[in-house]
Design an enzyme around this catalytic site. Structure first.
Site, PDB file in Angstrom:
ATOM      1  N   SER A 175       0.794  -1.225   0.000  1.00  9.09           N
ATOM      2  CA  SER A 175       0.000   0.000   0.000  1.00  9.09           C
ATOM      3  C   SER A 175       0.828   1.277   0.000  1.00  9.09           C
ATOM      4  CB  SER A 175      -0.969  -0.002   1.172  1.00  9.09           C
ATOM      5  OG  SER A 175      -0.315  -0.363   2.363  1.00  9.09           O
ATOM      6  N   HIS A 203      -5.430  -3.548  -2.531  1.00 12.04           N
ATOM      7  CA  HIS A 203      -5.134  -2.589  -3.607  1.00 12.04           C
ATOM      8  C   HIS A 203      -5.113  -3.221  -4.990  1.00 12.04           C
ATOM      9  CE1 HIS A 203      -4.243   0.704  -0.877  1.00 12.04           C
ATOM     10  NE2 HIS A 203      -3.702  -0.209  -0.102  1.00 12.04           N
ATOM     11  N   LYS A 235     -11.930   0.400  -1.414  1.00  7.19           N
ATOM     12  CA  LYS A 235     -10.938   1.009  -2.308  1.00  7.19           C
ATOM     13  C   LYS A 235     -11.482   1.016  -3.739  1.00  7.19           C
ATOM     14  CE  LYS A 235      -7.436   0.700   1.045  1.00  7.19           C
ATOM     15  NZ  LYS A 235      -6.871  -0.246   1.983  1.00  7.19           N
TER      16      LYS A 235
HETATM   17  C1  LIG Z   1      -6.876  -0.470   3.398  1.00  7.72           C
HETATM   18  C2  LIG Z   1      -6.208  -1.756   3.683  1.00  7.72           C
HETATM   19  C3  LIG Z   1      -6.720  -2.623   4.664  1.00  7.72           C
HETATM   20  C4  LIG Z   1      -7.847  -2.237   5.557  1.00  7.72           C
HETATM   21  O1  LIG Z   1      -9.058  -2.246   4.881  1.00  7.72           O
HETATM   22  P1  LIG Z   1     -10.251  -1.381   5.488  1.00  7.72           P
HETATM   23  O2  LIG Z   1     -11.462  -1.960   4.852  1.00  7.72           O
HETATM   24  O3  LIG Z   1      -9.982   0.021   5.100  1.00  7.72           O
HETATM   25  O4  LIG Z   1     -10.223  -1.580   6.974  1.00  7.72           O
HETATM   26  C5  LIG Z   1      -6.100  -3.840   4.830  1.00  7.72           C
HETATM   27  N1  LIG Z   1      -5.026  -4.199   4.097  1.00  7.72           N
HETATM   28  C6  LIG Z   1      -4.512  -3.382   3.171  1.00  7.72           C
HETATM   29  C7  LIG Z   1      -3.321  -3.826   2.383  1.00  7.72           C
HETATM   30  C8  LIG Z   1      -5.074  -2.134   2.947  1.00  7.72           C
HETATM   31  O5  LIG Z   1      -4.536  -1.312   2.059  1.00  7.72           O
END
Ligand SMILES: *Cc1c(COP(=O)(O)O)cnc(C)c1O
Length: 381
Positions: A175, A203, A235
């Protein structure tokens, strides 16, 4: 207590690590409204530009009319609706797995699955760049934690471990760096050393792979190669929530033992209906992925004089080193009407503070030009 908190916060400020929040008043989009001013923004995770899609708003309204707002209970009581059940089946089909299970957030999905599967006699092998939720999950599991930063170290650690069960866990796309995990090698090592594999593709899903099925599609990995797949809906899918997809046995185990699944209120069904719509749009509208790829290529070509790192994904960090510089550059951009957040320790390692630029299918070339011109001015000043 407050004396202690004051000193804690003062130290944070002195280190240039203090965090503050911007109050956005309109929708999430390439241009956003803050304090009545419009800014060009390059930091959302709304990669496909679905967060304020009209069709999603309608799906949400219809969902609310049918189910109301709150789910009113956890899944194991009376919170599990036909909406949840349908989305689980659709996600299972989307990921080509036997079943899927919804969680309220990705953070909770990671906590739930890792603590359900591992205990003190087990070992977990975790990439140093993994998301904070995975790091916290490994700690909470009480398994022995081995962190690796390259495949050689991973192989060595796996070879030495005599744990009962071994789990290798990795982000599909990291990320903060935007680079892609070496899944073929991880899978090979897992086979050699009899380890399980989990990929957090927060992602990657919706974004990479020929049909947007994520990092696993990109590498053509089989379902049995990565028996545990985690994805999020906040996302690329532009909504909220998360899932674990896998075998019948895995999902049934999670329903019995994943505490962050059991002891929490089920997602609001109207949002679940919104995710169902988003899954259809994200699957059908290939142009969003194509457009995003075009913009990534354009950005990298135009920004070649800047300290980019190797990344073919919408996450395009510019490494600036110390947190003071990162903060100053971010502030200077802000004064020019552009928002790119400075990412500093402890989110990233010391000395690698950066601007984390993310692109969306709804950005355009002019906006990217404006970003790069301003970046060059600010950095070379
Ligand atoms: C954003 C993210 C999460 C967390 O997801 P949420 O639904 O926002 O809690 C977990 N792992 C990765 C790699 C992320 O980028």
């Amino acid at each position: 207590m407050h004396e202690f908190l004051k000193s804690l916060l003062q130290q944070r400020q002195q280190d240039n690590l203090y965090r503050t929040r911007q109050v956005r008043s309109g929708v999430q989009a390439p241009t956003i409204l803050i304090n009545g001013q419009t800014y060009l923004a390059f930091c959302s995770n709304d990669y496909l530009g679905l967060a304020s899609d009209e069709r999603l708003k309608i799906a949400c309204q219809l969902g609310a009319e049918r189910y109301g707002i709150g789910s009113g209970a956890s899944h194991l009581i009376t919170g599990h609706t036909l909406a949840h059940q349908s989305l689980e089946q659709e996600v299972a089909i989307y990921t080509q797995r036997e079943r899927a299970l919804l969680f309220s957030t990705g953070y909770m999905a990671n906590l739930g699955v890792i603590t359900a599967l591992l205990g003190r006699h087990d070992a977990v092998f975790s990439d140093k760049l993994n998301h904070a939720s995975l790091i916290d999950a490994t700690k909470l599991s009480q398994a022995k934690i081995y962190r690796y930063s390259d495949m050689q170290t991973l192989a060595l650690r796996l070879a030495k471990s005599s744990a009962r069960h071994k789990l290798i866990v990795t982000d599909g796309i990291f990320s903060m760096d935007g680079n892609i995990a070496n899944l073929p090698k991880i899978i090979e090592l897992a086979k050699t050393y009899n380890a399980w594999v989990m990929v957090d593709d927060a992602h990657g899903l919706g974004v990479v792979g020929k049909t947007g099925r994520g990092t696993l599609e990109l590498y053509d990995c089989g379902v049995e190669d990565v028996p545990i797949l985690m994805g999020t809906f906040g996302k690329a899918f532009g909504v909220f929530g998360a899932f674990i997809a896998g075998s019948e046995l895995l999902i049934e185990t999670l329903i019995q033992f994943a505490r962050s699944y059991i002891y929490t209120t089920a997602l609001p069904p109207a949002l679940v209906e919104t995710v169902r719509e988003s899954l259809i749009i994200a699957t059908e509208e290939n142009w969003r992925r194509q457009r995003l790829q075009e913009l990534i290529t354009y950005f990298r070509k135009q920004a070649s004089s800047l300290p980019l790192i190797e990344s073919s994904t919408p996450i395009q960090p510019i490494i600036l080193g110390d947190s003071t510089t990162a903060l100053e550059v971010s502030k200077a951009l802000y004064q020019r009407g552009i928002i790119v957040t400075a990412i500093r320790p402890p989110t990233v390692p010391n000395g690698t503070s950066r601007l984390r630029i993310t692109l969306s299918a709804l950005h355009n070339e002019n906006q990217i030009d404006k970003l790069i011109t301003s970046l060059v001015e600010v950095i070379h000043n």
